[in-house]
Design a protein around this motif. Structure first.
Motif, mmCIF file in Angstrom:
data_model
loop_
_atom_site.group_PDB
_atom_site.id
_atom_site.type_symbol
_atom_site.label_atom_id
_atom_site.label_comp_id
_atom_site.label_asym_id
_atom_site.label_seq_id
_atom_site.Cartn_x
_atom_site.Cartn_y
_atom_site.Cartn_z
ATOM 1 N N HIS A 160 0.843 -1.191 0.000
ATOM 2 C CA HIS A 160 0.000 0.000 0.000
ATOM 3 C C HIS A 160 0.881 1.244 0.000
ATOM 4 C CE1 HIS A 160 -3.688 -2.219 0.660
ATOM 5 N NE2 HIS A 160 -3.028 -2.978 1.539
ATOM 6 N N ALA A 161 0.384 2.257 -0.672
ATOM 7 C CA ALA A 161 1.129 3.512 -0.727
ATOM 8 C C ALA A 161 1.118 4.157 0.651
ATOM 9 C CB ALA A 161 0.504 4.453 -1.744
ATOM 10 N N ALA A 162 2.254 4.573 1.094
ATOM 11 C CA ALA A 162 2.370 5.213 2.404
ATOM 12 C C ALA A 162 2.557 6.709 2.185
ATOM 13 C CB ALA A 162 3.545 4.640 3.167
ATOM 14 N N TYR A 163 1.955 7.505 3.040
ATOM 15 C CA TYR A 163 2.087 8.949 2.961
ATOM 16 C C TYR A 163 3.445 9.341 3.546
ATOM 17 C CZ TYR A 163 1.159 13.904 3.579
ATOM 18 O OH TYR A 163 1.229 15.271 3.531
ATOM 19 N N HIS A 164 4.256 10.013 2.735
ATOM 20 C CA HIS A 164 5.600 10.380 3.165
ATOM 21 C C HIS A 164 5.720 11.854 3.528
ATOM 22 C CE1 HIS A 164 7.234 6.495 2.156
ATOM 23 N NE2 HIS A 164 6.662 6.556 0.965
ATOM 24 N N GLY A 165 4.614 12.585 3.531
ATOM 25 C CA GLY A 165 4.674 14.007 3.849
ATOM 26 C C GLY A 165 4.730 14.848 2.583
ATOM 27 N N PRO A 166 4.660 16.151 2.748
ATOM 28 C CA PRO A 166 4.637 17.022 1.568
ATOM 29 C C PRO A 166 6.005 17.083 0.874
ATOM 30 C CG PRO A 166 4.746 18.339 3.547
ATOM 31 C CD PRO A 166 4.572 16.913 3.983
ATOM 32 N N SER A 167 5.953 17.199 -0.412
ATOM 33 C CA SER A 167 7.172 17.397 -1.189
ATOM 34 C C SER A 167 7.421 18.902 -1.264
ATOM 35 C CB SER A 167 6.998 16.816 -2.587
ATOM 36 O OG SER A 167 8.071 17.215 -3.397
ATOM 37 N N ILE A 168 8.503 19.353 -0.681
ATOM 38 C CA ILE A 168 8.791 20.779 -0.594
ATOM 39 C C ILE A 168 8.963 21.389 -1.985
ATOM 40 C CG2 ILE A 168 10.404 22.503 0.293
ATOM 41 C CD1 ILE A 168 8.713 21.108 2.443
ATOM 42 N N MET A 169 9.685 20.732 -2.849
ATOM 43 C CA MET A 169 9.909 21.268 -4.198
ATOM 44 C C MET A 169 8.598 21.358 -4.981
ATOM 45 S SD MET A 169 12.964 22.139 -4.190
ATOM 46 C CE MET A 169 13.174 22.592 -5.888
ATOM 47 N N LYS A 170 7.750 20.369 -4.835
ATOM 48 C CA LYS A 170 6.473 20.378 -5.530
ATOM 49 C C LYS A 170 5.587 21.516 -5.000
ATOM 50 C CE LYS A 170 4.711 16.347 -6.365
ATOM 51 N NZ LYS A 170 3.964 15.076 -6.251
ATOM 52 N N GLU A 171 5.595 21.718 -3.688
ATOM 53 C CA GLU A 171 4.812 22.803 -3.080
ATOM 54 C C GLU A 171 5.306 24.162 -3.575
ATOM 55 O OE1 GLU A 171 2.258 22.757 -0.853
ATOM 56 O OE2 GLU A 171 2.130 20.574 -0.789
ATOM 57 N N ILE A 172 6.613 24.348 -3.628
ATOM 58 C CA ILE A 172 7.191 25.604 -4.108
ATOM 59 C C ILE A 172 6.826 25.820 -5.572
ATOM 60 C CG2 ILE A 172 9.373 26.758 -4.664
ATOM 61 C CD1 ILE A 172 10.507 25.496 -2.082
ATOM 62 N N PHE A 173 6.938 24.791 -6.382
ATOM 63 C CA PHE A 173 6.606 24.893 -7.807
ATOM 64 C C PHE A 173 5.139 25.256 -8.005
ATOM 65 C CE2 PHE A 173 4.970 22.820 -11.661
ATOM 66 C CZ PHE A 173 5.699 23.521 -12.617
ATOM 67 N N PHE A 174 4.243 24.586 -7.286
ATOM 68 C CA PHE A 174 2.816 24.894 -7.414
ATOM 69 C C PHE A 174 2.504 26.304 -6.938
ATOM 70 C CE2 PHE A 174 1.575 20.149 -7.149
ATOM 71 C CZ PHE A 174 1.665 20.041 -8.529
ATOM 72 N N GLY A 175 3.134 26.722 -5.847
ATOM 73 C CA GLY A 175 2.910 28.072 -5.333
ATOM 74 C C GLY A 175 3.361 29.136 -6.314
ATOM 75 N N ILE A 176 4.542 28.971 -6.886
ATOM 76 C CA ILE A 176 5.046 29.940 -7.867
ATOM 77 C C ILE A 176 4.174 29.935 -9.113
ATOM 78 C CG2 ILE A 176 6.974 30.410 -9.423
ATOM 79 C CD1 ILE A 176 8.851 29.548 -7.161
ATOM 80 N N SER A 177 3.780 28.763 -9.574
ATOM 81 C CA SER A 177 2.942 28.672 -10.786
ATOM 82 C C SER A 177 1.600 29.367 -10.582
ATOM 83 C CB SER A 177 2.700 27.211 -11.157
ATOM 84 O OG SER A 177 3.910 26.578 -11.436
ATOM 85 N N LEU A 178 0.955 29.099 -9.455
ATOM 86 C CA LEU A 178 -0.340 29.725 -9.193
ATOM 87 C C LEU A 178 -0.217 31.243 -9.052
ATOM 88 C CD1 LEU A 178 -1.990 27.196 -6.737
ATOM 89 C CD2 LEU A 178 -2.683 27.713 -9.080
#
Length: 64
Positions: A8-26
């Motif tokens: 089963h897929a385990a939650y590993h926490g937020p991806s910091i780089m992905k969060e930064i990328f989404f924030g900048i894009s939005l």
């Protein structure tokens, strides 16, 4: 007989780089839309004063 071994897929926490990328894009998209809105208002204002200077429109109400 052993049951199927399913991982089963385990939650590993937020991806910091992905969060930064989404924030900048939005923020860039929102900023572009806001700037485009202002360009549209600016274009309308220039168009209005251009027509006013050429005498094609008037802001004075004519009396009958």
């Amino acid at each position: 007989m052993a049951g199927p071994n399913i991982k089963h897929a385990a939650y590993h926490g937020p991806s910091i780089m992905k969060e930064i990328f989404f924030g900048i894009s939005l923020s860039l998209m929102a900023g572009y839309l806001w700037k485009r809105h202002h360009w549209n208002i600016q274009r309308r204002t220039r168009e209005f004063y251009g027509l006013l200077d050429r005498g094609e429109i008037s802001v004075v109400v004519e009396d009958d």
